[in-house]
Structures are given as C-alpha cells and as structure tokens.
Design an enzyme around this catalytic site. Sequence first.
Site, PDB file in Angstrom:
ATOM      1  N   HIS A 360       0.733  -1.207  -0.200  1.00  0.00           N
ATOM      2  CA  HIS A 360       0.129   0.101   0.069  1.00  0.00           C
ATOM      3  C   HIS A 360       0.735   1.186  -0.054  1.00  0.00           C
ATOM      4  O   HIS A 360       0.535   2.185  -0.891  1.00  0.00           O
ATOM      5  CB  HIS A 360      -0.971   0.006   1.216  1.00  0.00           C
ATOM      6  CG  HIS A 360      -1.704   1.160   1.200  1.00  0.00           C
ATOM      7  ND1 HIS A 360      -3.138   1.242   0.789  1.00  0.00           N
ATOM      8  CD2 HIS A 360      -1.528   2.360   1.816  1.00  0.00           C
ATOM      9  CE1 HIS A 360      -3.625   2.483   0.984  1.00  0.00           C
ATOM     10  NE2 HIS A 360      -2.788   3.537   1.615  1.00  0.00           N
ATOM     11  N   GLU A 361       1.830   1.320   1.014  1.00  0.00           N
ATOM     12  CA  GLU A 361       2.688   2.348   0.878  1.00  0.00           C
ATOM     13  C   GLU A 361       3.635   2.554  -0.174  1.00  0.00           C
ATOM     14  O   GLU A 361       3.694   3.721  -0.733  1.00  0.00           O
ATOM     15  CB  GLU A 361       3.412   2.479   2.367  1.00  0.00           C
ATOM     16  CG  GLU A 361       2.642   2.376   3.738  1.00  0.00           C
ATOM     17  CD  GLU A 361       1.715   3.395   3.739  1.00  0.00           C
ATOM     18  OE1 GLU A 361       0.689   3.297   4.407  1.00  0.00           O
ATOM     19  OE2 GLU A 361       2.059   4.424   3.265  1.00  0.00           O
ATOM     20  N   HIS A 364       1.837   4.402  -2.977  1.00  0.00           N
ATOM     21  CA  HIS A 364       2.140   5.942  -2.973  1.00  0.00           C
ATOM     22  C   HIS A 364       3.387   6.425  -3.697  1.00  0.00           C
ATOM     23  O   HIS A 364       3.316   7.150  -4.441  1.00  0.00           O
ATOM     24  CB  HIS A 364       2.031   6.401  -1.525  1.00  0.00           C
ATOM     25  CG  HIS A 364       0.512   6.320  -0.970  1.00  0.00           C
ATOM     26  ND1 HIS A 364      -0.689   7.016  -1.525  1.00  0.00           N
ATOM     27  CD2 HIS A 364       0.163   5.690   0.057  1.00  0.00           C
ATOM     28  CE1 HIS A 364      -1.680   6.601  -0.766  1.00  0.00           C
ATOM     29  NE2 HIS A 364      -1.274   5.904   0.189  1.00  0.00           N
ATOM     30  N   GLU A 388      -4.803   5.943  -3.369  1.00  0.00           N
ATOM     31  CA  GLU A 388      -5.075   4.858  -1.940  1.00  0.00           C
ATOM     32  C   GLU A 388      -4.905   3.583  -2.737  1.00  0.00           C
ATOM     33  O   GLU A 388      -4.901   2.548  -2.212  1.00  0.00           O
ATOM     34  CB  GLU A 388      -6.091   4.994  -1.198  1.00  0.00           C
ATOM     35  CG  GLU A 388      -6.143   6.396  -0.338  1.00  0.00           C
ATOM     36  CD  GLU A 388      -4.712   6.596   0.558  1.00  0.00           C
ATOM     37  OE1 GLU A 388      -4.545   7.626   0.577  1.00  0.00           O
ATOM     38  OE2 GLU A 388      -4.189   5.389   0.734  1.00  0.00           O
ATOM     39  N   HIS A 490      -7.060   8.948  11.724  1.00  0.00           N
ATOM     40  CA  HIS A 490      -7.187   9.699  10.793  1.00  0.00           C
ATOM     41  C   HIS A 490      -7.951  10.877  11.383  1.00  0.00           C
ATOM     42  O   HIS A 490      -8.058  12.013  10.749  1.00  0.00           O
ATOM     43  CB  HIS A 490      -7.975   9.161   9.439  1.00  0.00           C
ATOM     44  CG  HIS A 490      -7.107   8.108   8.882  1.00  0.00           C
ATOM     45  ND1 HIS A 490      -6.597   6.904   9.504  1.00  0.00           N
ATOM     46  CD2 HIS A 490      -6.444   8.155   7.648  1.00  0.00           C
ATOM     47  CE1 HIS A 490      -5.949   6.334   8.358  1.00  0.00           C
ATOM     48  NE2 HIS A 490      -5.860   7.006   7.505  1.00  0.00           N
TER      49      HIS A 490
HETATM   50  C1  LIG Z   1      -1.654   2.624   6.948  1.00  0.00           C
HETATM   51  C2  LIG Z   1      -2.158   3.747   5.953  1.00  0.00           C
HETATM   52  N1  LIG Z   1      -1.547   5.077   6.057  1.00  0.00           N
HETATM   53  C3  LIG Z   1      -2.045   6.231   5.390  1.00  0.00           C
HETATM   54  C4  LIG Z   1      -1.678   5.910   4.041  1.00  0.00           C
HETATM   55  O1  LIG Z   1      -0.680   5.255   3.582  1.00  0.00           O
HETATM   56  O2  LIG Z   1      -2.907   6.146   3.493  1.00  0.00           O
HETATM   57  C5  LIG Z   1      -1.043   7.170   5.936  1.00  0.00           C
HETATM   58  C6  LIG Z   1      -1.523   8.243   6.940  1.00  0.00           C
HETATM   59  C7  LIG Z   1      -2.684   8.976   6.447  1.00  0.00           C
HETATM   60  C8  LIG Z   1      -2.277   9.330   5.171  1.00  0.00           C
HETATM   61  N2  LIG Z   1      -1.078   8.189   4.740  1.00  0.00           N
HETATM   62  C9  LIG Z   1      -0.236   8.641   3.917  1.00  0.00           C
HETATM   63  O3  LIG Z   1       0.734   7.672   4.056  1.00  0.00           O
HETATM   64  C10 LIG Z   1      -0.316   9.902   2.800  1.00  0.00           C
HETATM   65  N3  LIG Z   1       0.874  10.456   2.721  1.00  0.00           N
HETATM   66  C11 LIG Z   1      -0.428   9.003   1.462  1.00  0.00           C
HETATM   67  C12 LIG Z   1      -0.464  10.245   0.219  1.00  0.00           C
HETATM   68  O4  LIG Z   1       0.567  10.528  -0.208  1.00  0.00           O
HETATM   69  O5  LIG Z   1      -1.786  10.396  -0.071  1.00  0.00           O
HETATM   70  C13 LIG Z   1      -3.683   3.974   6.396  1.00  0.00           C
HETATM   71  O6  LIG Z   1      -3.958   4.658   7.069  1.00  0.00           O
HETATM   72  N4  LIG Z   1      -4.554   3.001   5.869  1.00  0.00           N
HETATM   73  C14 LIG Z   1      -4.115   1.869   4.842  1.00  0.00           C
HETATM   74  C15 LIG Z   1      -5.438   1.427   4.566  1.00  0.00           C
HETATM   75  C16 LIG Z   1      -6.487   2.082   5.169  1.00  0.00           C
HETATM   76  C17 LIG Z   1      -6.162   3.087   6.097  1.00  0.00           C
HETATM   77  C18 LIG Z   1      -6.034   2.673   7.386  1.00  0.00           C
HETATM   78  O7  LIG Z   1      -5.208   1.968   7.906  1.00  0.00           O
HETATM   79  O8  LIG Z   1      -6.995   3.111   8.257  1.00  0.00           O
HETATM   80 ZN   LIG Z   2      -2.676   5.275   1.550  1.00  0.00          ZN
END
Ligand SMILES: C[C@H](N[C@H](C(=O)O)[C@@H]1CCCN1C(=O)[C@@H](N)CC(=O)O)C(=O)N1CCC[C@H]1C(=O)O
Ligand SMILES: [Zn+2]
Length: 634
Positions: A360-361, A364, A388, A490
């Site tokens: 997933h990461e 991105h 995502e 979040h």
């Molecule tokens: C584990 C994942 N962490 C997020 C992601 O990777 O989206 C992190 C934290 C919030 C945004 N973020 C980013 O890395 C952004 N910089 C990405 C971008 O550049 O847009 C996550 O929160 N997930 C994955 C499945 C559902 C959800 C959860 O775990 O509830």
């Molecule tokens: Zn993500």
Amino acid sequence: HTPDHVRTESEQLEEDARNFLHELDVKGSEECTVATMTSWNYASDITEKHKKEKAAAELKYAEWEKEAWERVRKWNGKWETLSDPYLKRQFKFMSILGTAALPKHDLEKYNNLVTEMSTVYSTAKICDYKNPRSCKLELEPDLTKILRTSRDYDELEHVWKMWRYNTGRRIRDHYKLFVRLANKAAKLNGFDNMGDMWLYPYESDTFRDDLAELWQQLNPLYQQLHAYVRRKLRQKYGEHYVTRRGPIPAHLLGNMWAQNWGHIYDLAIPFPHKASLDVTPQMVSKGYTPRRMFELSEEFFVSLNLTRMPPEFWQHSIIEKPQGRDLVCHASAWDFCNAKDFRIKQCTEVTMNDLITVHHEMGHVEYFLQYQNLPKAFRDGANPGFHEAVGDVLALSVSTPKHLLKIGLLNEVQDDPEADINFLLSMALSKITFLPFGYLIDLWRWDVFSGKTLENDWNCAWWDLRYKLQGIKPPVQRSEYDFDPGAKYHIPGNTPYIRYFVSFVVQFQFHKALCIKAGEYDPLDPSKPLHKCDIDHSTEAGNALGDMLQLGSSKEWPEALEILTGTRKMDASVIREYFKPLELWLAKDNERHGEFIGWETDEILCTSEVVKKTAKSEEGVAASDGVVVGGGSA
Ligand SMILES: C[C@H](N[C@H](C(=O)O)[C@@H]1CCCN1C(=O)[C@@H](N)CC(=O)O)C(=O)N1CCC[C@H]1C(=O)O
Ligand SMILES: [Zn+2]
C-alpha cells in the site's frame, strides 16, 4: 506572414502564464521540501524541539502559499481566457488557498491542535490486562498483536476500552476547537464547511449520491458475510456474548477498529482441512525481514516495468520501529517535492498483513515517482482514492495462492472449489468488511463539520453509524464522556477518509483492466476468473498503469479512469464479480444454518449523558496502591 517575434495577444498571454506558473512551481517545491522535512523530523522523533520546528515551518509555508495565492489572484479574469486547458487547470487548483487563509493566530492554533491530537494518539500507552503493573503497552506492536492473537474476551475488552480512554477521550475538547477553526478556514475559501472543501478534489456535484449508490450495491454482500462471521464467533465465544440476531461486539474482530477482520480468519475458515492462506508463519520461518518485504514489493513494481525506488528511499526510510523514542508509528509515504527524496515510515512487523501494508505504502511512492516531473499543482492522485488504490491493486495479485507459491511462501496450491472459497473468504475479511467502515468515517465527519451532528451527540452519532452500517456494538456501553472517533488515527491526524472507500471500489476496476491486458482474465474462460489473476511480470499491464499514474491530477479523474479501464464511473459490479462465488456460497451456508441476515438490538449502545468514570474504575491502576481494578486476576 507575421515575423516570429510578433505574437498575437493571446499567444503573449500564454507565454507570460507559462513563465509565471513555472516560477511559482520552482519556489513552491522548495518551500514544500523544507516544510516536509520538519514534518518528517517530528513524525519520526516526537520531541518538543521537533514540534516547535514543525510549527514554525508550517507558518512559514503558509506565508508562501498566501503570497503565491495573491499573485495568482492578480491573473483573475485573464487566466480563464487561456486556451491551453493544462495551464487553466493549474490556475484553477492554485486559486484555492486552503487553511493558510486563516489569520495567523488562528492558523497557529489550528496547527497546534492537530499536532497535539496526533501526539496524544501516537504516544498513548495502556496497562497490561494480565499484569496491571506494566503500563507501557503501545498500539504498535503491542495492542495490534493482542487484538490479532488473543481470544480472551475480557482481555480484548480491557485493551479496547483502555485504548479509547487514553486516546479519543483525551482529545474531545481539542476536536471541538479544531472543528470551529476548520470551518472558519473553509468559509474563507468559499465553502460552507470543511466537509465540502474536502470533497473539492473529486470535482463532482453528485459525489455523495454516487457513494450512497455504491454502498447500496455492496451492502447485501456485507450482510451475508456479517451473518456468517457472527455464527463463527458465536461458536467460539458463546451465545451470551455473540447473540443470534444482534450486532457483533467490536473487540472480537481482530482489529482495534473492526475495519479489517483478516486476523480472525482462523475462526472463520470455511474448509479447515484445506491449507490456510495466512502465510505469516512461512514468512517468519523463512527469516523474512522488513527490508526483504520492501524489496519484494519493489521487485513487483519493477517486473511491471514501473520505476524502482531511488537510493534516497533506502537511505532515509524508516521501516522498523526505532527503540527508545516516541514517533508516529502509523505507516505513511512521504514525497519531499524535489523529485529525489521519497520515503516510507512504517513500524513493520513480519506478518502477511504488514506485507500488504508495505505494498500500500509503496503504491504511494510509485505514484509520486510516476508524476514527479509534473508541475506541483498536478503532483497528486487523479483523485485521492486513486492514490490509495495503486499499492492495493498490486497486493491483489500478490495475495493469490498462485503468486505466493511463485515467491515460495506457499509450497502447494490446491486448485479446487473449496480452496477457492477459503481464499475468497480471506480476501473478503479485509476487503468487504472494510467497506462500511471506509464509508462511515467521513459520513460522521461531514455531519460534524456541517453542524448536523451537534457536539453533545458526537459519540452516540458515531455509534449509530457503527451499528447501522457495520452491525457492531461496543463491548461496554459508551457515553458522551468518550470520544471514540478520536481513537482512530485519521481523526486526530486530520486525514480525510472517503478516499479509502473510493479506493476499495476502483482498485477492483483497475485490477480487472490490468488483468485483461496481462491476459490473466477472460470473462468467457471459467479457468481465468478475476480472483485468480496475477499481473506480475506483465509489462502490458504495467505500462497501462504507468500511463494513468503519469497524469497525476492533470486530467479529471473520470478521464484518467477511462484511459485505464474504458469507463468513466466508479462501478461496484466489479468487486461483486470478483467475490461472486463467495457470495453464492455464503447465501447457501447462511440459509443452511438458518442464520438471521442483518442485526437488531434493544440495548442502549451509547447514552447521551456524560457518564464520568473515575480513573480507578477505568484504569488498570498500578498495584502500588494495593488496589488492582479492571486488571483481571492479580
Ligand atoms: C496505513 C495507511 N497510512 C496512510 C496511507 O498510506 O494512506 C497514511 C496516514 C494518512 C495518510 N497516509 C499517507 O501515507 C499519505 N501520505 C499517502 C499520500 O501521499 O496520500 C492507512 O491509514 N490506511 C491504509 C488502509 C486504510 C488506512 C487505515 O489504516 O485505516
Ligand atoms: Zn494510503
């Protein structure tokens, strides 16, 4: 003919616009790099010093954004007459200032509230159920491990309750102020409230209705899965705790937020005599390390002819939890706006679930790499849901038994209907169970921002949605003394969430399109169903995906979607096609067991009073005062 140095007026305007945008682009990227670096320093090492540096950098970056926005405004009335849509779209995006529109003292307060809420969430610790003297358990890896592995009803209840007591409950007042300032910022940007501003990137005035329609199409499949899992949990924990027709207690589903039920696969596996598909044991026995997991993911991207990670990625990423300091362990991907420095920060455990998160990461970062040479205004996903979906699409191939055999994590693939159902159920426990959760987070937040949900109803409105959409209930009654939304990353982290619901729908549309290009899926060939497709090593698929990713947000997302899939709409029929064999099996199995489909209850899940619990009754108070409460057997 006109000499080439004499341009028409419109050509001159276009030339000036290009130069103007390029200058803002260069400066904007430099400012972004500085701000992102201080944000990284705070997120990877939470100290007062890093917090202060981050706060200062955020204010400085906001000043730059405001300056840029005022210069863009001078073009109002002119940029709209440009003929080149590529230029006009940049002006359109740069006309929205964002929270930098707040007066400086408000912005400082807003930023500090978000940082403070994040710090509470990321540094929260709770006392151990079995040993109340030990009060240093953290979400990652301690609490996630307990939720994943414990089958002790009371231990799970303790962890579930205490996590919320030490996170959500503690930021309820922060959130009140945050919402007011967020809405003030939204209004300064011409929106009614922050919820409307969050939907701007989707560029659609039917977006909320489209989402409601998607949920309607997916809810029946969710209800069948819910009924089946409830029966399996009733077998495990007994009818007293898991009733025949009631909602499922939220702490029994293998995950702190009941958003992914994959970790109770062992309780729900349809055909136990067939091989389990959770390859965590094999990963451990083969000596997998987090580094190996990241390299595996990179290899998949490269096999698709997509871009390898740059050296800086391996140099600066944090892929294992550093000891001896507080940090934000929640996995994230970082773009440092300089076409050079891209990172992931993840407290990676050697589990299959984390292998999926790695993909997933990495998805991105691959998107960052594919659009790195676009103007900054276009260095985003076609919409946030696309961002995502990228990694998850590859993970759909990696998760297949066929692929796991290829990479040596399974030593045999049983190709028969029962093994198929086992596989589809394991996929449904993370993909279908997520749908109501992915939808309700922002259903709740939109109503909070719009004022439809009043502050005094925040927690019970949350449980109304959790009950209505997910068919779950809290293991203990909640009240407005609690703030359970604040126990999910979040909310304190202030990251919109509907993007994940969008992703879980469109990633199957991407998957289908790529599988056709890879020759791995043929609707007319029963030996090539969608759920068996593995696109690895298909450069046709990889090139098609790359072509869409390279657009960034320079085209409206329906056009980007059409380029890859041939359709312009989110379409729930693809995820339902993927799970069709399971849906038929579940309906039959629930019928055979006379399972009640859906849920009902006359319990009060959440009281609108503020039921203040004394710290003693709530906390596993250290034995030093001789009284051990809520800590189970001393
Ligand atoms: C584990 C994942 N962490 C997020 C992601 O990777 O989206 C992190 C934290 C919030 C945004 N973020 C980013 O890395 C952004 N910089 C990405 C971008 O550049 O847009 C996550 O929160 N997930 C994955 C499945 C559902 C959800 C959860 O775990 O509830
Ligand atoms: Zn993500």
